[in-house]
Write a protein that holds these residues in place. Structure first.
Motif, PDB file in Angstrom:
ATOM      1  N   MET A 169      47.313 131.038 -19.303  1.00 31.21           N
ATOM      2  CA  MET A 169      48.727 131.174 -19.643  1.00 31.21           C
ATOM      3  C   MET A 169      49.015 132.527 -20.275  1.00 31.21           C
ATOM      4  O   MET A 169      50.060 133.135 -20.018  1.00 31.21           O
ATOM      5  CB  MET A 169      49.148 130.048 -20.595  1.00 31.21           C
ATOM      6  CG  MET A 169      49.275 128.695 -19.941  1.00 31.21           C
ATOM      7  SD  MET A 169      50.330 128.730 -18.464  1.00 31.21           S
ATOM      8  CE  MET A 169      51.803 129.510 -19.108  1.00 31.21           C
ATOM      9  N   GLY A 214      55.902 130.645 -18.963  1.00 33.17           N
ATOM     10  CA  GLY A 214      55.026 130.284 -20.069  1.00 33.17           C
ATOM     11  C   GLY A 214      55.711 129.453 -21.128  1.00 33.17           C
ATOM     12  O   GLY A 214      55.083 128.595 -21.765  1.00 33.17           O
ATOM     13  N   SER A 274      51.516 135.076 -18.399  1.00 31.03           N
ATOM     14  CA  SER A 274      52.776 135.336 -19.092  1.00 31.03           C
ATOM     15  C   SER A 274      52.952 136.792 -19.489  1.00 31.03           C
ATOM     16  O   SER A 274      54.072 137.316 -19.431  1.00 31.03           O
ATOM     17  CB  SER A 274      52.884 134.449 -20.341  1.00 31.03           C
ATOM     18  OG  SER A 274      52.876 133.082 -19.998  1.00 31.03           O
TER      19      SER A 274
END
Length: 317
Positions: free
Chosen positions: A246, A288, A250
């Motif tokens: 993530m 995200g 992101s």
């Protein structure tokens, strides 16, 4: 992802009006007028190059619709765990609050960009987008450092287990985040410069190092010599993997785009860069804010409890 309505002074090589900048409005000088006559007016709403912002808007709405209830549910679960003394998720609590604020402001921001085009609303949404860009990676780095100390240096972790240390660190992150937001609103230069590249590099390096160290520590066999991974360790490894993925999804695209913006604009026109490359870079950050609360809810077993409850209701029926 809104920009100022000022004219871009391409002849002087300025990258004005992109991202979080809010330039003062006023009368143009004679030099400004001459530049304006030589250049085309910058279109902050990408009327002719609408594909990039349209993709961003289409993906932002479902992300907000998923991220908002997920953030609310996660916030409630974290507060209950904190009250019962089951955890010390101060950093995650603050990150969830930040995600909640961002998801609340996201849909009005999209509507304003495509429909209202109101200057005051644009300033508000732009400010909160800057908070997400700067605050979320800082809190994610804090979570990873805290987990790293707990796994790799448990003695040190026990000495610093009190919440006051995390509260002080969280207050510092919030102050830095607000300062970044105010700074980016008044000047775009820090955002589209080497400063942003260094900031994201430090955050991502910290997250990657801590997650990697935790992964290696959890993969080590126990003293009995068994090489199989305990289910609790397996869940921790999954959490670490999700956190790293993530973080990269992101914030790696914004790091590249914002950090190397002055190089990119040498080969790509400013208007095209904003309406295509910058718009795509924002998608990862938006995604995200919805995915991270869902992943953490899964780690807490919330979805498993809901599934069990659903099957129980079906059996009773």
């Amino acid at each position: 992802m809104q920009v100022s309505t000022s004219h871009t002074r391409l002849a002087q090589g300025e990258f004005a009006g992109i991202g979080c900048e809010v330039m003062e409005r006023g009368a143009l000088s004679l030099n400004d007028t001459s530049v304006m006559n030589k250049t085309e007016e910058f279109d902050p709403f990408c009327v002719e190059l609408f594909v990039g912002p349209l993709v961003w808007g289409i993906l932002s709405v479902p992300c907000a619709c998923v991220g908002l209830p997920a953030s609310l549910r996660l916030l409630w679960a974290l507060i209950q765990r904190q009250r019962r003394g089951l955890s010390n998720d101060v950093y995650m609590l603050n990150l969830t609050i930040m995600d909640l604020i961002f998801n609340i402001i996201l849909i009005p921001g999209v509507i304003n960009y495509f429909v209202w085009q109101d200057y005051a609303t644009w300033r508000i949404t732009d400010f909160f987008y800057c908070l997400s860009l700067s605050g979320r990676p800082l809190f994610m780095a804090c979570i990873c450092v805290d987990s790293y100390i707990a796994v790799v240096h448990p003695v040190v972790y026990m000495k610093t287990k009190h919440s006051k240390y995390r509260l002080v660190a969280s207050a510092l992150v919030w102050n830095l985040t607000l300062a970044f937001g105010v700074l980016f609103i008044h000047s775009v230069e820090p955002l589209f410069s080497i400063t942003t590249l260094i900031f994201f590099t430090l955050c991502l390096t910290t997250i990657t190092f801590c997650d990697g160290a935790i992964f290696l520590a959890l993969r080590k066999p126990d003293p009995s010599g068994r090489s199989d991974v305990h289910p609790q360790k397996q869940r921790a490894l999954q959490t670490i993997t999700n956190s790293l993925v993530m973080a990269l999804v992101s914030y790696l695209p914004p790091m590249v785009v914002f950090g190397f913006a002055h190089l990119i604009q040498q080969v790509v026109p400013v208007q095209m860069m904003f309406c295509t490359i910058v718009a795509v870079a924002y998608i990862g950050t938006t995604f995200g804010s919805a995915a991270l609360p869902l992943l953490y809810l899964g780690n807490l077993g919330i979805f498993k409890d809901l599934t069990t409850l659903s099957f129980g209701c079906v059996k009773r029926a």
